[in-house]
Design an enzyme around this catalytic site. Structure first.
Site, short mmCIF file in Angstrom:
data_model
loop_
_atom_site.label_atom_id
_atom_site.label_comp_id
_atom_site.label_asym_id
_atom_site.label_seq_id
_atom_site.Cartn_x
_atom_site.Cartn_y
_atom_site.Cartn_z
CB ALA A 89 -4.72 47.54 42.22
CE LYS A 90 -6.14 44.94 33.07
NZ LYS A 90 -5.40 43.51 32.65
CB SER A 91 -1.34 49.44 39.09
OG SER A 91 -0.67 48.60 39.87
CE1 TYR A 100 -0.76 43.62 32.68
CE2 TYR A 100 -1.38 44.99 34.17
CZ TYR A 100 -1.78 43.48 33.54
OH TYR A 100 -3.21 43.11 33.75
#
Length: 311
Positions: free
Chosen positions: A156-158, A162
């Site tokens: 998941a690009k959450s 980051y």
């Protein structure tokens, strides 16, 4: 960042300065957001957004993994992003869709927190600098590992993921490097703070598998496809740290980084100390494709109506 005129919010276009959330929104305390980074390129045929469908699908996949309900379909979000670029009159830009949990319950459990969807775009140059595409960048192995399995989902690009990327990038910057490369929980090569990693040795290209806590990068997938079409041997495999020190070439891929060579790692020169021949071939193929010079044989470019391009 230069503001543009419009941002899309929950189905309508609003002014840039109106795109706000409450300080007690769930996302502020708990990092409950997913997002994408997408480039629109100025091609010979006009502005076109690169791999918009794949990015939008990953956005919704990320939301599904984190159980964030989204009331918009892929088609609706694609249409909105194209219209966003058209309304802002940009020939090339960076597009940022964001899905977040908004103002409601204040506990960790996201009860009664509405989903907010924002789409923004702005002009943005080369992430690691214009010279980096030819001369390469100096990087280090980070002291921060990538997230381990069963901690946070790497697919998941959450926003929460980051925070780890920020630590990697800040440490590298503080120590005089352009970027850091993180190891996974097993001590093998994972990825940069916002880039996938490729290693060339004896003509063969290696890249870590998804099981090494890497984001399934859209540019990563693009480069794998281009390498196969060019007849360049490429394999997804676990990569030990020391492989970087004896590599012929190393390069990053990502929407922001595009295809950027690495010239040194931990002060050890990679190959000739600048862009190598394999990286150069893949760069050429990539930019010819995204700039509309080569035929769009995969249907990866979504054109923005010709009525745009005012700026």
């Amino acid at each position: 960042m230069t503001p543009t005129d419009k941002i899309w919010h929950n189905g309508r276009f609003i002014a840039w300065d109106e795109a706000k959330i409450h300080v007690l929104s769930h996302v502020v305390s708990y990092g409950s957001s997913v997002f994408e980074g997408i480039r629109c390129y100025e091609t010979q045929q006009g502005p076109a957004i690169f791999r918009l469908r794949e990015h939008t699908r990953r956005l919704l996949d990320s939301a599904r993994i984190y159980r964030i309900p989204v009331d918009y379909s892929i088609e609706q979000l694609i249409e909105a992003q194209v219209e966003l670029v058209r309304l802002n009159g940009l020939r090339s830009c960076y597009v940022r869709p964001i899905v977040l949990r908004g103002y409601g319950g204040v506990g960790v459990l996201p009860s009664n927190n509405p989903t907010e969807v924002f789409l923004a775009c702005w002009e943005w140059g080369k992430y690691l600098g214009d010279e980096a595409l030819a001369e390469g960048v100096d990087v280090c192995i980070s002291s921060w590992n990538r997230i381990a399995p069963n901690t946070l989902p790497a697919l998941a690009k959450s926003g929460a993921n980051y925070m780890n990327s920020q630590l990697i990038r800040m440490e590298a910057h503080h120590n005089g490097y352009a970027e850091g490369i993180a190891l996974d929980s097993e001590g093998r090569i994972s990825e940069g703070s916002g880039e996938n990693v490729f290693v060339v040795r004896d003509g063969k290209i290696h890249t870590p598998p998804l099981g090494s806590s890497v984001l399934p990068g859209i540019t990563r997938d693009t480069v794998i496809t281009l390498a196969q079409e060019l007849g360049l041997p490429i394999v997804e495999t676990v990569i030990p740290r020391e492989m970087l020190y004896i590599a012929d070439e190393v390069f990053f891929t990502g929407t922001a980084a595009e295809v950027t060579p690495v010239r040194s790692i931990d002060r050890i020169q990679v190959g000739s100390g600048r862009r190598g021949p394999v990286t150069a071939k893949l760069q050429k193929a990539f930019f010819e494709l995204v700039e509309g010079i080569a035929p769009d044989r995969h249907g990866w470019l979504t054109p923005v109506p010709a009525a745009v391009a005012a700026k």
